[in-house]
Design a protein around this motif. Structure first.
Motif, PDB file in Angstrom:
ATOM      1  N   LEU A 114       1.006  -1.280  -0.047  1.00  0.00           N
ATOM      2  CA  LEU A 114       0.065   0.054  -0.083  1.00  0.00           C
ATOM      3  C   LEU A 114       0.823   1.383   0.001  1.00  0.00           C
ATOM      4  O   LEU A 114       0.742   2.287  -0.720  1.00  0.00           O
ATOM      5  CB  LEU A 114      -0.879  -0.145   1.153  1.00  0.00           C
ATOM      6  N   LYS A 115       1.862   1.430   0.865  1.00  0.00           N
ATOM      7  CA  LYS A 115       2.819   2.392   0.928  1.00  0.00           C
ATOM      8  C   LYS A 115       3.493   2.543  -0.613  1.00  0.00           C
ATOM      9  O   LYS A 115       3.715   3.801  -1.025  1.00  0.00           O
ATOM     10  CB  LYS A 115       4.012   2.063   1.981  1.00  0.00           C
ATOM     11  N   SER A 116       3.926   1.340  -1.096  1.00  0.00           N
ATOM     12  CA  SER A 116       4.550   1.659  -2.614  1.00  0.00           C
ATOM     13  C   SER A 116       3.679   2.217  -3.524  1.00  0.00           C
ATOM     14  O   SER A 116       3.907   2.849  -4.219  1.00  0.00           O
ATOM     15  CB  SER A 116       5.121   0.220  -2.968  1.00  0.00           C
ATOM     16  N   LEU A 117       2.341   1.704  -3.430  1.00  0.00           N
ATOM     17  CA  LEU A 117       1.429   2.075  -4.384  1.00  0.00           C
ATOM     18  C   LEU A 117       0.976   3.554  -4.069  1.00  0.00           C
ATOM     19  O   LEU A 117       0.807   4.396  -5.072  1.00  0.00           O
ATOM     20  CB  LEU A 117      -0.125   1.258  -4.399  1.00  0.00           C
ATOM     21  N   LYS A 118       1.008   4.101  -3.040  1.00  0.00           N
ATOM     22  CA  LYS A 118       0.571   5.616  -2.860  1.00  0.00           C
ATOM     23  C   LYS A 118       1.892   6.290  -3.349  1.00  0.00           C
ATOM     24  O   LYS A 118       1.680   7.388  -3.926  1.00  0.00           O
ATOM     25  CB  LYS A 118       0.525   5.909  -1.315  1.00  0.00           C
ATOM     26  N   LYS A 119       3.160   5.767  -2.957  1.00  0.00           N
ATOM     27  CA  LYS A 119       4.321   6.474  -3.429  1.00  0.00           C
ATOM     28  C   LYS A 119       4.468   6.466  -5.121  1.00  0.00           C
ATOM     29  O   LYS A 119       4.684   7.904  -5.462  1.00  0.00           O
ATOM     30  CB  LYS A 119       5.504   5.979  -2.993  1.00  0.00           C
ATOM     31  N   ILE A 120       4.211   5.599  -5.674  1.00  0.00           N
ATOM     32  CA  ILE A 120       4.380   5.593  -7.189  1.00  0.00           C
ATOM     33  C   ILE A 120       2.988   6.271  -7.918  1.00  0.00           C
ATOM     34  O   ILE A 120       3.359   6.812  -8.858  1.00  0.00           O
ATOM     35  CB  ILE A 120       4.487   4.354  -7.718  1.00  0.00           C
ATOM     36  N   ARG A 121       2.092   6.399  -7.261  1.00  0.00           N
ATOM     37  CA  ARG A 121       0.782   7.044  -8.044  1.00  0.00           C
ATOM     38  C   ARG A 121       0.598   8.533  -7.527  1.00  0.00           C
ATOM     39  O   ARG A 121       0.043   9.355  -8.140  1.00  0.00           O
ATOM     40  CB  ARG A 121      -0.474   6.148  -7.415  1.00  0.00           C
ATOM     41  N   GLY A 122       1.653   9.073  -6.520  1.00  0.00           N
ATOM     42  CA  GLY A 122       1.431  10.379  -6.067  1.00  0.00           C
ATOM     43  C   GLY A 122       0.041  10.750  -5.573  1.00  0.00           C
ATOM     44  O   GLY A 122      -0.152  12.182  -5.339  1.00  0.00           O
ATOM     45  N   VAL A 123      -0.948   9.907  -5.036  1.00  0.00           N
ATOM     46  CA  VAL A 123      -2.072  10.177  -4.458  1.00  0.00           C
ATOM     47  C   VAL A 123      -2.348   9.255  -3.468  1.00  0.00           C
ATOM     48  O   VAL A 123      -1.611   8.520  -3.503  1.00  0.00           O
ATOM     49  CB  VAL A 123      -3.289  10.233  -5.564  1.00  0.00           C
ATOM     50  N   ASP A 124      -3.430   9.678  -2.335  1.00  0.00           N
ATOM     51  CA  ASP A 124      -3.531   9.002  -1.023  1.00  0.00           C
ATOM     52  C   ASP A 124      -4.626   7.816  -1.608  1.00  0.00           C
ATOM     53  O   ASP A 124      -4.935   6.929  -0.745  1.00  0.00           O
ATOM     54  CB  ASP A 124      -3.620   9.735  -0.105  1.00  0.00           C
ATOM     55  N   THR A 125      -5.484   8.461  -2.452  1.00  0.00           N
ATOM     56  CA  THR A 125      -6.890   7.599  -2.778  1.00  0.00           C
ATOM     57  C   THR A 125      -6.364   6.540  -3.861  1.00  0.00           C
ATOM     58  O   THR A 125      -6.856   6.737  -5.136  1.00  0.00           O
ATOM     59  CB  THR A 125      -8.003   8.525  -3.449  1.00  0.00           C
ATOM     60  N   VAL A 126      -5.861   5.502  -3.275  1.00  0.00           N
ATOM     61  CA  VAL A 126      -5.455   4.558  -4.143  1.00  0.00           C
ATOM     62  C   VAL A 126      -6.237   3.225  -3.815  1.00  0.00           C
ATOM     63  O   VAL A 126      -6.027   1.954  -4.068  1.00  0.00           O
ATOM     64  CB  VAL A 126      -4.091   4.197  -4.119  1.00  0.00           C
ATOM     65  N   ASP A 127      -7.415   3.271  -2.970  1.00  0.00           N
ATOM     66  CA  ASP A 127      -8.031   2.222  -2.576  1.00  0.00           C
ATOM     67  C   ASP A 127      -8.534   1.144  -3.747  1.00  0.00           C
ATOM     68  O   ASP A 127      -8.525  -0.098  -3.552  1.00  0.00           O
ATOM     69  CB  ASP A 127      -9.152   2.567  -1.627  1.00  0.00           C
ATOM     70  N   GLU A 128      -9.149   1.950  -4.380  1.00  0.00           N
ATOM     71  CA  GLU A 128      -9.826   0.997  -5.467  1.00  0.00           C
ATOM     72  C   GLU A 128      -8.701   0.277  -6.520  1.00  0.00           C
ATOM     73  O   GLU A 128      -8.984  -0.980  -6.639  1.00  0.00           O
ATOM     74  CB  GLU A 128     -10.668   2.007  -6.354  1.00  0.00           C
ATOM     75  N   GLU A 129      -7.684   0.713  -6.951  1.00  0.00           N
ATOM     76  CA  GLU A 129      -6.542   0.051  -7.445  1.00  0.00           C
ATOM     77  C   GLU A 129      -5.966  -1.077  -6.600  1.00  0.00           C
ATOM     78  O   GLU A 129      -5.896  -2.050  -6.864  1.00  0.00           O
ATOM     79  CB  GLU A 129      -5.439   1.020  -8.036  1.00  0.00           C
ATOM     80  N   PHE A 130      -5.924  -0.685  -5.181  1.00  0.00           N
ATOM     81  CA  PHE A 130      -5.121  -1.379  -4.288  1.00  0.00           C
ATOM     82  C   PHE A 130      -6.208  -2.765  -4.180  1.00  0.00           C
ATOM     83  O   PHE A 130      -5.776  -3.851  -4.238  1.00  0.00           O
ATOM     84  CB  PHE A 130      -4.888  -1.093  -2.866  1.00  0.00           C
ATOM     85  N   ALA A 131      -7.344  -2.530  -4.144  1.00  0.00           N
ATOM     86  CA  ALA A 131      -8.485  -3.536  -4.060  1.00  0.00           C
ATOM     87  C   ALA A 131      -8.218  -4.614  -5.434  1.00  0.00           C
ATOM     88  O   ALA A 131      -8.336  -5.700  -5.017  1.00  0.00           O
ATOM     89  CB  ALA A 131      -9.941  -3.019  -3.908  1.00  0.00           C
ATOM     90  N   GLN A 132      -8.218  -3.739  -6.616  1.00  0.00           N
ATOM     91  CA  GLN A 132      -8.016  -4.650  -7.799  1.00  0.00           C
ATOM     92  C   GLN A 132      -6.948  -5.554  -7.821  1.00  0.00           C
ATOM     93  O   GLN A 132      -6.957  -6.707  -7.972  1.00  0.00           O
ATOM     94  CB  GLN A 132      -7.866  -3.881  -8.836  1.00  0.00           C
ATOM     95  N   ILE A 133      -5.891  -5.067  -7.277  1.00  0.00           N
ATOM     96  CA  ILE A 133      -4.660  -5.727  -7.264  1.00  0.00           C
ATOM     97  C   ILE A 133      -4.624  -7.117  -6.308  1.00  0.00           C
ATOM     98  O   ILE A 133      -4.238  -8.207  -6.417  1.00  0.00           O
ATOM     99  CB  ILE A 133      -3.486  -4.964  -6.996  1.00  0.00           C
ATOM    100  N   SER A 134      -5.049  -6.542  -5.157  1.00  0.00           N
ATOM    101  CA  SER A 134      -5.495  -7.715  -4.184  1.00  0.00           C
ATOM    102  C   SER A 134      -6.076  -8.841  -4.460  1.00  0.00           C
ATOM    103  O   SER A 134      -5.881 -10.157  -4.144  1.00  0.00           O
ATOM    104  CB  SER A 134      -6.043  -6.982  -2.886  1.00  0.00           C
ATOM    105  N   HIS A 135      -7.385  -8.468  -5.110  1.00  0.00           N
ATOM    106  CA  HIS A 135      -8.259  -9.450  -5.771  1.00  0.00           C
ATOM    107  C   HIS A 135      -7.397 -10.364  -6.695  1.00  0.00           C
ATOM    108  O   HIS A 135      -7.498 -11.657  -6.528  1.00  0.00           O
ATOM    109  CB  HIS A 135      -9.523  -8.798  -6.474  1.00  0.00           C
ATOM    110  N   ALA A 136      -6.747  -9.965  -7.467  1.00  0.00           N
ATOM    111  CA  ALA A 136      -6.026 -10.407  -8.478  1.00  0.00           C
ATOM    112  C   ALA A 136      -4.947 -11.308  -7.899  1.00  0.00           C
ATOM    113  O   ALA A 136      -4.793 -12.637  -8.251  1.00  0.00           O
ATOM    114  CB  ALA A 136      -5.218  -9.625  -9.375  1.00  0.00           C
ATOM    115  N   VAL A 137      -4.466 -10.771  -6.796  1.00  0.00           N
ATOM    116  CA  VAL A 137      -3.132 -11.666  -6.121  1.00  0.00           C
ATOM    117  C   VAL A 137      -3.967 -12.764  -5.229  1.00  0.00           C
ATOM    118  O   VAL A 137      -3.333 -13.873  -5.553  1.00  0.00           O
ATOM    119  CB  VAL A 137      -2.407 -10.743  -5.239  1.00  0.00           C
ATOM    120  N   GLU A 138      -4.884 -12.803  -4.973  1.00  0.00           N
ATOM    121  CA  GLU A 138      -5.857 -13.680  -4.098  1.00  0.00           C
ATOM    122  C   GLU A 138      -6.252 -14.897  -4.983  1.00  0.00           C
ATOM    123  O   GLU A 138      -5.926 -15.973  -4.712  1.00  0.00           O
ATOM    124  CB  GLU A 138      -7.120 -12.970  -3.435  1.00  0.00           C
ATOM    125  N   LEU A 139      -6.711 -14.291  -6.320  1.00  0.00           N
ATOM    126  CA  LEU A 139      -6.989 -15.401  -7.246  1.00  0.00           C
ATOM    127  C   LEU A 139      -5.823 -16.230  -7.592  1.00  0.00           C
ATOM    128  O   LEU A 139      -5.808 -17.250  -7.937  1.00  0.00           O
ATOM    129  CB  LEU A 139      -7.699 -14.685  -8.410  1.00  0.00           C
TER     130      LEU A 139
END
Length: 975
Positions: free
Chosen positions: A238-263
């Motif tokens: 989550l920290k890495s994603l916020k850093k590379i996106r330059g925004v704090d609202t990364v919940d939707e993208e983080f959820a997508q990546i988490s879902h893909a990883v769980e699958l």
């Protein structure tokens, strides 16, 4: 039509909040330095191979041809070792990219790039300090390992950190760095070409610079959120994603990546899953993109551009400068691609690039064909026109198939198969780069300007592929690619019908250990790609090692090659015995494979060259006899160690050290073959050895025959090239097809998986091992029968009888297994015992026919001048087919079930027809008289000797035949 349009054009859908941050740009550029390493090496190898000081030291024969006034312009650089210097990198990269995929998945993209830089640094040091060709190629293998790790990790890294709308441009930074590396290498080559005599060392050692830059840079970049999540580091992700996106609202993208990883975690075996129907569209597209990228001809144009310009008559410095000019075009056009790829899309650039390259290569072919003749120089005006076409070609490649060949495979796979899928991309790319690099100069020599027409034709095919079969991926989030692209494409969507139900069923079985599921499919319980890879990695290593062994065997002799084999085998046994993880196991198998490659190359040749003609068959079959005894002992050891918990397997694997030590000790006391000694100029010692092994003093006639064969062999400067001539085709075809047929009897799958096969039938673990011991005992006894009968009954008689026996056994096994072994029950004991008997019938039929004769016949049919090269093809083909069968059998058993045995039965019928009609009898014929007394008298193969163009060697043989009695008399007089 709406679905088709969406899949074809890409884009659309919702955009996730993300900025193109400085962090992403910096990380992408640093990671892309891996491409700089690759590009530098492509450019540098072609440049140094055009330098006289480099050729004089390592390839003097090429240097001589280069400066001969009447040397064929198209053939002056046609040298197998020179091509191997360039192409060995790609062979190493192909092999190591598999291990890179495992490291990338387990330890992350960043760590994989660090390993790549270390290998590259080691390779640069080895090459800069090289004292011989061995050190050069060793350095290239280290560089290739770095390329395998780097090319796998870097594009994945960039695709995973880049925002979807900028992913194409950022990923092309990798290709841009490749082009800058090539340009930098050509500039350095131009400068160092003036620094006699060590300019080439500076060129090769310069590869250390990008390696150090990547190593230091990789310490500063972030790991990708996807990789961190896959390794359970959620907070860091989550920290890495916020850093590379330059925004704090990364919940939707983080959820997508988490879902893909769980699958992805539901997929326990990504390599197995990669070959399932639902992943076939990405797998096929990736493989074709890599094949097509190399079949544009770009690697050969880049690697050999200085040589190509030298061939056209430009001076050494002028040719290097022309290469610099041509390769300046490439990075400029790659920058153009960076700006266009996320605007125009992938398909448009691929189609335009294919058309542009097709026109350019056709133009090069026309001008070379008209104005560059076999000897003489090309007019400067037309040489400049060809240079213009080369620039046009490189421009087309640089904004299309070059960058997109890496971009598209890095973005189309779902996360569960991403590392495995990109391994296929890298290894396929390196395999076909190796093929084109190893064959281009030979093609140029034989096809001349028509070489470029071949590549033009392939480009036309590539254009059609891009138009009709490749979907557009522009602007699609990387983890939504399947739903929004592949399932909507007009052709590929059919591969997803009916997959969802099967996927749910598979997920419901994940929590239970596979072997112990009560209702698990009997045919599929051992279908695991890593289990098969543990067995088959040995053969893959043996394929690669057998080529090196053929060169080693010719240069240093049969005896040192056998010693090298024992050392490799000993190291492999130690690694396997002390293995702590799967990587150590497979590495040990690779060392064992290297030992097999060296041993199987040298031993049959050694025996055939020392054995008297009338006993050659029986003595050579001792090799196969020891194989069968080894299998028998291994199964006995397995039977005993299966009861020793928990380390019984270590004793089994470590036991391989015993035969390795016996071979190493024994090789110190055996004699070298007279033929090998004569090849290396030791005639007196060869004669003394011949007397000892024959047990008589009068060996004049045989000595004269061997001497004559050796003298003829010395006329052949390029045995691999000579092996491709029409007059060598009969032996090459028969030697190769024998190896294919030997493995397609199904013997290795029966022998190696006999315990698994018996467990599948319901026999207990220990009982199945005991059953395997019984079949192996039959194998040994039948091989002894072959030793006694092969020089009496002949080769063909045994082969034909063996086919009949194996055909009956395989067909009967298929019938009984199909009728009485169903998917989820145990086979009745009576029928299990019948199958055991049929296996014994099959094994005995193999053991006195195709088993030993598959090694004997290829070792005796080649003339001395192509014997090592020919037997390399036999060994490598055997190992390749063994690898294919070992890697595929359990999967075939899972899907085809009992029909697997019918498939092998069909092959056996083809084998019988081959033995009856196409294979000549070699019983009792002296090994150095095989051509005259066998091949030139066969009803089919004799036509290949009519009008043989190799008149120099043929006339020499004729002359030696007439003088042989005089030579014999002279030798007797001296004695």
């Amino acid at each position: 039509m709406k679905d088709i349009s969406s899949a074809e054009t890409g884009g659309g859908g919702r955009n996730l909040p993300a900025k193109l941050t400085l962090q992403v740009v910096v990380c992408s550029v640093i990671a892309a330095v891996g491409g700089l390493m690759f590009g530098y090496d492509i450019g540098i190898s072609g440049g140094v191979t055009g330098m006289d000081m480099f050729l004089k030291k390592f390839f003097p024969s090429v240097y001589v041809k280069k400066h001969e006034a009447k040397s064929d312009n198209y053939c002056k650089y046609n040298n197998e070792m020179l091509q191997l210097f360039t192409s060995s990198l790609h062979l190493a990269a192909m092999t190591t990219s598999f291990f890179a995929s495992l490291v990338c998945k387990r330890y992350g993209r960043r760590r994989t790039m660090q390993i790549a830089s270390l290998f590259f640094l080691a390779g640069a040091i080895l090459n800069a300090a090289a004292q011989n060709v061995g050190m050069l190629i060793g350095g290239r293998l280290c560089l290739g390992t770095g390329v395998g790790f780097g090319n796998l990790a870097v594009p994945l890294f960039i695709s995973e950190i880049a925002p979807p709308r900028y992913r194409g441009g950022l990923n092309i930074c990798f290709q841009l760095m490749i082009t800058l590396g090539i340009l930098g290498a050509n500039l350095i080559n131009y400068g160092t070409s003036k620094l006699e005599p060590y300019g080439w060392r500076i060129s090769l050692g310069g590869a250390a610079v990008p390696a150090v830059v990547l190593l230091l840079g990789s310490l500063a970049i972030v790991e990708t959120p996807t990789s961190l999540l896959a390794r359970e580091n959620k907070e860091e992700a989550l920290k890495s994603l916020k850093k590379i996106r330059g925004v704090d609202t990364v919940d939707e993208e983080f959820a997508q990546i988490s879902h893909a990883v769980e699958l992805s975690k539901q997929v326990k075996h990504p390599f197995k899953d990669l070959f399932s129907r639902s992943h076939r569209p990405q797998l096929i597209s990736t493989a074709l993109l890599q094949i097509f990228q190399q079949f544009t001809g770009v690697s050969v144009v880049l690697a050999y551009s200085p040589i190509l310009f030298l061939t056209m008559g430009l001076g050494e410095k002028a040719s290097l400068l022309s290469a610099v000019f041509a390769n300046t075009v490439k990075p400029v056009c790659t920058v153009v691609s960076m700006f266009l790829v996320d605007r125009l899309g992938r398909k448009a650039l691929l189609i335009e690039g294919a058309i542009q390259m097709c026109i350019a290569l056709a133009g090069i072919g026309v001008f070379l064909g008209m104005y560059l003749h076999t000897t003489g120089l090309m007019p400067v005006l037309y040489a400049d026109v060809v240079l213009g076409f080369v620039c046009l070609f490189l421009a087309g490649f640089a904004w299309s198939w070059g960058p997109l060949g890496w971009l598209i495979p890095s973005e189309i796979f779902p996360v569960e198969t991403r590392s495995a899928g990109f391994f296929v991309a890298v290894s396929t790319n390196m395999l076909f780069t190796f093929i084109t690099a190893q064959t281009f100069l030979t093609m140029l020599c034989h096809l001349r300007s028509r070489t470029f027409y071949v590549y033009s034709g392939l480009l036309a095919v590539m254009c059609l592929y891009a138009i009709y079969l490749l979907p557009e991926t522009k602007g699609i989030p990387i983890d939504e690619m399947v739903e929004r692209v592949w399932k909507k494409h007009w052709f590929w969507k059919r591969y997803y019908k009916g997959c969802e139900a099967g996927k749910k069923k598979q997920e419901s079985l994940q929590d239970e250990p596979q072997e112990h599921k009560a209702r698990e499919d009997n045919y599929c319980k051992y279908d695991n790609q890593f289990l098969q890879l543990f067995t088959s990695s040995l053969y893959l290593a043996a394929i690669v090692a057998s080529f090196a062994a053929s060169i080693f065997c010719k240069k240093f002799g049969r005896k040192p090659t056998i010693q090298a084999a024992s050392v490799f085998f000993l190291v492999g046994a130690i690694l396997n015995a002390f293995a702590m993880n799967l990587a150590m196991l497979i590495l040990g198998r690779i060392f064992l494979g290297a030992g097999v490659g060296f041993g199987n190359q040298a031993v049959p040749l050694f025996i055939s060259e020392i054995a008297p003609s009338k006993y050659r068959g029986g003595l050579n079959i001792c090799f196969q006899l020891l194989i069968t005894i080894g299998i028998l002992i291994a199964n006995i050891v397995n039977y005993r160690t299966s009861k020793v918990h928990p380390y019984g397997w270590r004793y089994s694997l470590g036991g391989a050290a015993v035969p390795a030590l016996i071979l190493l000790a024994g090789s110190l006391v055996i004699e070298e073959t007279p033929t090998s000694l004569m090849e290396r100029g030791k005639k007196d010692k060869a004669k003394a050895v011949l007397r000892r092994i024959r047990g008589v003093d009068d060996v004049s006639v045989e000595y004269s025959e061997i001497l004559s064969a050796v003298e003829v062999a010395k006329q052949i400067k390029h045995p691999f090239r000579n092996l491709m001539k029409l007059s060598s085709f009969p032996q090459l075809f028969c030697g190769t097809i024998l190896q294919v047929f030997q493995q397609f009897t199904g013997i290795n799958v029966v022998m190696f998986y006999a315990p698994v096969l018996f467990q599948t039938m319901g026999i207990g673990s220990n009982a199945s091992l005991l059953s395997a011991v019984i079949t192996d005992s039959i194998n040994v006894v039948a091989t002894l029968i072959a030793i006694v009968s092969v020089d009496r009954l002949g080769r063909r008689g045994l082969l034909i009888e063996g086919c009949g026996q194996m055909l009956i056994a395989q067909t009967a096994m298929g019938v009984i297994l199909g009728k009485y072994l169903h998917a989820t029950n145990v086979m009745p004991k009576l029928y299990a015992e019948v199958v055991l008997v049929l296996i014994c019938v099959f094994v005995s039929g193999f053991a006195w026919s195709w088993g030993p004769l598959g090694w004997l016949v290829p070792s005796e049919i080649f003339p001395l001048e192509t014997r090592n090269a020919g037997f390399f093809f036999a060994v490598s083909m055997n190992m390749f087919c063994t690898f294919l069968i070992a890697q595929a059998f359990l999967t075939m058993l899972c899907h085809l079930k009992s029909y697997t045995f019918y498939m092998f039965s069909g092959w056996i019928i083809a084998m019988a027809l081959f033995a009856i009609f196409l294979l000549p009898e070699t019983k009792g014929v002296p090994i150095d008289e095989m051509n005259e007394r066998v091949w030139k008298r066969h009803w089919l193969w004799k036509r290949f000797y009519k009008g043989d163009t190799d008149t120099a060697a043929a006339s020499y043989v004729d002359k030696r035949s007439h003088e042989i009695q005089d030579i014999t008399q002279d030798i007797k007089t001296v004695d």
